[in-house]
Every structure is written in structure tokens, then in C-alpha cells.
Design an enzyme around this catalytic site. Structure first.
Site, PDB file in Angstrom:
ATOM      1  N   LYS A 273       0.843  -1.198   0.000  1.00 19.80           N
ATOM      2  CA  LYS A 273       0.000   0.000   0.000  1.00 19.80           C
ATOM      3  C   LYS A 273       0.883   1.254   0.000  1.00 19.80           C
ATOM      4  O   LYS A 273       2.077   1.183   0.304  1.00 19.80           O
ATOM      5  CB  LYS A 273      -0.921  -0.010   1.224  1.00 19.80           C
ATOM      6  CG  LYS A 273      -0.182   0.022   2.565  1.00 19.80           C
ATOM      7  CD  LYS A 273      -1.104  -0.258   3.748  1.00 19.80           C
ATOM      8  CE  LYS A 273      -0.317  -0.287   5.044  1.00 19.80           C
ATOM      9  NZ  LYS A 273      -1.143  -0.749   6.183  1.00 19.80           N
TER      10      LYS A 273
ATOM     11  N   ARG B 110     -10.584  -0.029  15.807  1.00 18.43           N
ATOM     12  CA  ARG B 110     -10.646   0.755  14.570  1.00 18.43           C
ATOM     13  C   ARG B 110     -11.586   0.022  13.634  1.00 18.43           C
ATOM     14  O   ARG B 110     -12.730  -0.193  13.982  1.00 18.43           O
ATOM     15  CB  ARG B 110      -9.211   0.853  14.022  1.00 18.43           C
ATOM     16  CG  ARG B 110      -8.868   2.102  13.332  1.00 18.43           C
ATOM     17  CD  ARG B 110      -7.405   2.132  12.919  1.00 18.43           C
ATOM     18  NE  ARG B 110      -7.006   0.959  12.151  1.00 18.43           N
ATOM     19  CZ  ARG B 110      -5.845   0.806  11.542  1.00 18.43           C
ATOM     20  NH1 ARG B 110      -4.931   1.737  11.631  1.00 18.43           N
ATOM     21  NH2 ARG B 110      -5.569  -0.275  10.867  1.00 18.43           N
TER      22      ARG B 110
ATOM     23  N   TYR C 249      14.537  30.566   6.207  1.00 19.50           N
ATOM     24  CA  TYR C 249      13.365  31.281   6.716  1.00 19.50           C
ATOM     25  C   TYR C 249      13.408  31.411   8.244  1.00 19.50           C
ATOM     26  O   TYR C 249      13.808  30.480   8.950  1.00 19.50           O
ATOM     27  CB  TYR C 249      12.096  30.510   6.365  1.00 19.50           C
ATOM     28  CG  TYR C 249      11.710  30.578   4.903  1.00 19.50           C
ATOM     29  CD1 TYR C 249      11.309  31.770   4.317  1.00 19.50           C
ATOM     30  CD2 TYR C 249      11.732  29.422   4.132  1.00 19.50           C
ATOM     31  CE1 TYR C 249      10.939  31.818   2.984  1.00 19.50           C
ATOM     32  CE2 TYR C 249      11.363  29.460   2.786  1.00 19.50           C
ATOM     33  CZ  TYR C 249      10.966  30.668   2.222  1.00 19.50           C
ATOM     34  OH  TYR C 249      10.604  30.704   0.913  1.00 19.50           O
TER      35      TYR C 249
HETATM   36  C1  LIG Z   1      -0.351  -1.773   6.831  1.00 20.98           C
HETATM   37  C2  LIG Z   1      -0.915  -3.009   7.373  1.00 20.98           C
HETATM   38  C3  LIG Z   1      -0.086  -4.129   7.613  1.00 20.98           C
HETATM   39  C4  LIG Z   1       1.418  -4.092   7.477  1.00 20.98           C
HETATM   40  O1  LIG Z   1       2.018  -3.596   8.662  1.00 20.98           O
HETATM   41  P1  LIG Z   1       3.618  -3.526   8.825  1.00 20.98           P
HETATM   42  O2  LIG Z   1       3.810  -3.082  10.216  1.00 20.98           O
HETATM   43  O3  LIG Z   1       4.092  -2.505   7.824  1.00 20.98           O
HETATM   44  O4  LIG Z   1       4.141  -4.875   8.534  1.00 20.98           O
HETATM   45  C5  LIG Z   1      -0.700  -5.313   7.999  1.00 20.98           C
HETATM   46  N1  LIG Z   1      -2.039  -5.386   8.170  1.00 20.98           N
HETATM   47  C6  LIG Z   1      -2.855  -4.331   7.970  1.00 20.98           C
HETATM   48  C7  LIG Z   1      -4.318  -4.473   8.194  1.00 20.98           C
HETATM   49  C8  LIG Z   1      -2.327  -3.108   7.588  1.00 20.98           C
HETATM   50  O5  LIG Z   1      -3.124  -2.056   7.401  1.00 20.98           O
END
Ligand SMILES: *Cc1c(COP(=O)(O)O)cnc(C)c1O
Length: 339
Positions: A33, A120, A233
Site C-alpha cells: 500500500k 478501529r 526562513y
Molecule cells: C499496513 C498493514 C499491515 C502491514 O504492517 P507492517 O507493520 O508494515 O508490517 C498489515 N495489516 C494491515 C491491516 C495493515 O493495514
């Protein structure tokens, strides 16, 4: 060239094998992702599958559709919620969807998500299962920080899904895949560790991982600040005595965030401190003396781990990596594909 982002797919393949060894027979699903946490989703997905990952996981249906075009026969799991219109797209593209509500869509493979303590997405109890349901999963809130709480979640999941061992059960993220054996079940969904970043914010080598991304640039200009003169800045850095600074052509628009003031980068191999405000397209580092324009700078790479920048910025490597912009308008992206 403003900066160069190099992606070492050989390192990614070795990370996949390291995770597979840790998983002792459970499948490894590659989480790609957010453009593979800024590393490039198509390249990283291809390398991960080539090294033994058996599915791809993304957050959105559009992310999955891009991958579907590249990887026709591969299982692709969309972990975030899908809108109605997207369910039809998922069906057509033969994606699998994660469902966190009571309504289970038809004609598309479904993984039901249980909330065992993340608070969540996810159902607190299993819904009536239909023949679309091929998997059941949960997500751990503290696999990287509080193993006791993670164990409570794993046990809740085990109890709730005990009769469902004919479905694919998956719980572990990277941290759990590496250090929590009881979370393995049938598959682990690993992201950060694929990219050779430590889920624990430690040295990735402690878990046998190798960073995949390196980020280099050059000193665009060296400048002598006289005592009392400032750089950037807001005049956040005022030279107390005559001080050389190097100006790097990289800033927060490239993903080198404003809260990285005070971190270090390597200039010609030596660590140098970032001073003053990071601006959109430029960053200053303090130098012991003049250096020629073009002096090489390692922002992330050997001897300059992303974990260290994350500590300075008070965040995680996850967030820093996602923010690095390797699009061709900002940087040159180089993919190293040695086996
Ligand atoms: C992003 C995600 C993962 C991967 O987590 P990592 O800590 O990067 O290995 C696994 N499961 C779900 C549901 C996620 O959203």
C-alpha cells in the site's frame, strides 16, 4: 539532478527470505500500500512475489487495480473499506476485499475483519458467514511495543475463530512475524520489514533486515556565513562565528520534512548537522569548511538510517518513507535489480 532515490530489489528479496524463515511455513503476503511505503509498488510487488510472497495487500481498490494490470493471476487483498462502486470493480478484477461490517458482498472473495483490540475497523463478533468468505483476520495494535497486549489480541482471535480453521486466518504484521510466533496462523501481512526498516525503530540488522531505499543528493552550493548572519526562513540558525554551510537542493516538498532540523546527513562520508528551517526545496547543513559544489550527500543509506531521522522528527519510518517523493519531477529513481 536534485536527488536520487535508489531501490535495491536484491535487498527486498533477501528481506522476504528472512521473513519466510521467521514464519516457519506460514505464507508471507506483501503489503505494498501507499506505493510500497514510498518504494514503488509495482517494482516491489514483483520482487516480493519472485522471492516467495504469495499475495499482495493494499489499502484501496484503485491501488489494487494498478497491480492487477501488472500481475494478472496474483491474489490481491484490499484491506481498507470499499465504496459500492468499488465492490463492482473488485469483482470484475477478481480482487479480495476485507469486510468490517455485517453486510458481505456477493461474487467477490471476502476476508472478514474482527476487532480484537485495535479499536478501529472490524467487527466485535463474527457475522453469518457466506460462501464468499475465504479468510478471517485481525490487526494488532502493539506488536511492536507491548507484546502482552498483542498476546491478548491473538488469544481473542484464536478463541473466536477456532471453528474456522478451514478459512485462511491471518493476524501478524511485520513486528509479529518477526517476534511473536503465536501470531503466525496461515499468513502474515508484512509491509515495513520488506523494505528493510525495523518495525521496532531499532537497527534493522537486529532482525536480519537490509534497507531497500537510499536517498542521495549533492551540495548545490557552499556558503560562508559571517558571524551574525543566518540561513533560511525565520533566521532559525544564526552563525555565532564564521560558519560554512552547504545548501542541499532538497526540502519538504521532496519528503525531507520541516521537523528534520537537527538531524544529520553524510557529506563526503562525514556526518553533518541540518541547521535552520528546512524549506520546500532547500536544506542547509553545517560544514567545517568549504566543499566543492557537487560534493556527495547521503540523506538515507549506508551509515545514515531512516530510523535515526524518524527519532529526530518524533515519528516512525513508516511516515517518513511514505512521504519521500520519487516522482520524476522531483528526483531520479534508480531500480537496482541484481538477483
Ligand atoms: C499496513 C498493514 C499491515 C502491514 O504492517 P507492517 O507493520 O508494515 O508490517 C498489515 N495489516 C494491515 C491491516 C495493515 O493495514
Amino acid at each position: 539532478m536534485r536527488s536520487e532515490i535508489a531501490i535495491d530489489l536484491g535487498a527486498l528479496r533477501r528481506n522476504v527470505r528472512t521473513l519466510l524463515r521467521a514464519l516457519e511455513g506460514a505464507e508471507l503476503w506483501a503489503v505494498v500500500k501507499a506505493n510500497a511505503y514510498g518504494h514503488g509498488a509495482v517494482d516491489c510487488a514483483g520482487a516480493a512475489l519472485g522471492a516467495g510472497a504469495t499475495a499482495l495487500c493494499v489499502a484501496t481498490v484503485p491501488e489494487a487495480l494498478v497491480l492487477r494490470a501488472e500481475f494478472p493471476g496474483t491474489r490481491i487483498l484490499v484491506m481498507g473499506p470499499a465504496a459500492n462502486r468499488e465492490v463492482a470493480q473488485a469483482r470484475d478484477a477478481e480482487l479480495a476485499l476485507v469486510v468490517s461490517g455485517d453486510e458481505i458482498p456477493e461474487g467477490v472473495a471476502v476476508h472478514v475483519k474482527l476487532d480484537t483490540g485495535m479499536g478501529r475497523w472490524g467487527l466485535s463478533e463474527l457475522p453469518a458467514l457466506t460462501r464468499e468468505v475465504v479468510g478471517v483476520m485481525t490487526h494488532l495494535a502493539t506488536a511492536d511495543s507491548d507484546v502482552e497486549y498483542a498476546r491478548v489480541q491473538v488469544e481473542r482471535f484464536r478463541a473466536a475463530t477456532e471453528p474456522l480453521s478451514h478459512l485462511q486466518r491471518h493476524v501478524a504484521n511485520s513486528a509479529a512475524a518477526l517476534r511473536l510466533a503465536e501470531a503466525r496462523f496461515d499468513a502474515a501481512r508484512c509491509g515495513i520489514a520488506l523494505y528493510g526498516l525495523s518495525p521496532f525503530g531499532e537497527d534493522p540488522a537486529a532482525d536480519g533486515l537490509e534497507p531497500v531505499l537510499s536517498w542521495t543528493t549533492e551540495v548545490a552550493q557552499a556558503k560562508l556565513l559571517r558571524a551574525g548572519e543566518s540561513t533560511g526562513y525565520g533566521r532559525l540558525f544564526v552563525a555565532e562565528r564564521d560558519t560554512w554551510v552547504g545548501i542541499l537542493p532538497v526540502g519538504y516538498a521532496d519528503g525531507f520534512r520541516r521537523d528534520l532540523t537537527g538531524t544529520e546527513v553524510r557529506v563526503g562520508g562525514e556526518r553533518r548537522r541540518v541547521v535552520g528551517a528546512v524549506s520546500m526545496d532547500a536544506t542547509a547543513v553545517e560544514l567545517p569548511g568549504p566543499v566543492p559544489a557537487g560534493a556527495p550527500v547521503t540523506i538515507v543509506g549506508r551509515g545514515m538510517p531512516l530510523e535515526e531521522h524518524a527519532r529526530v522528527a518524533g515519528t516512525l519510518t513508516y511516515e517518513l518513507a511514505c512521504g519521500i517523493d520519487s516522482s520524476p519531477t522531483r528526483a531520479r529513481r534508480v531500480v537496482m535489480d541484481a538477483a
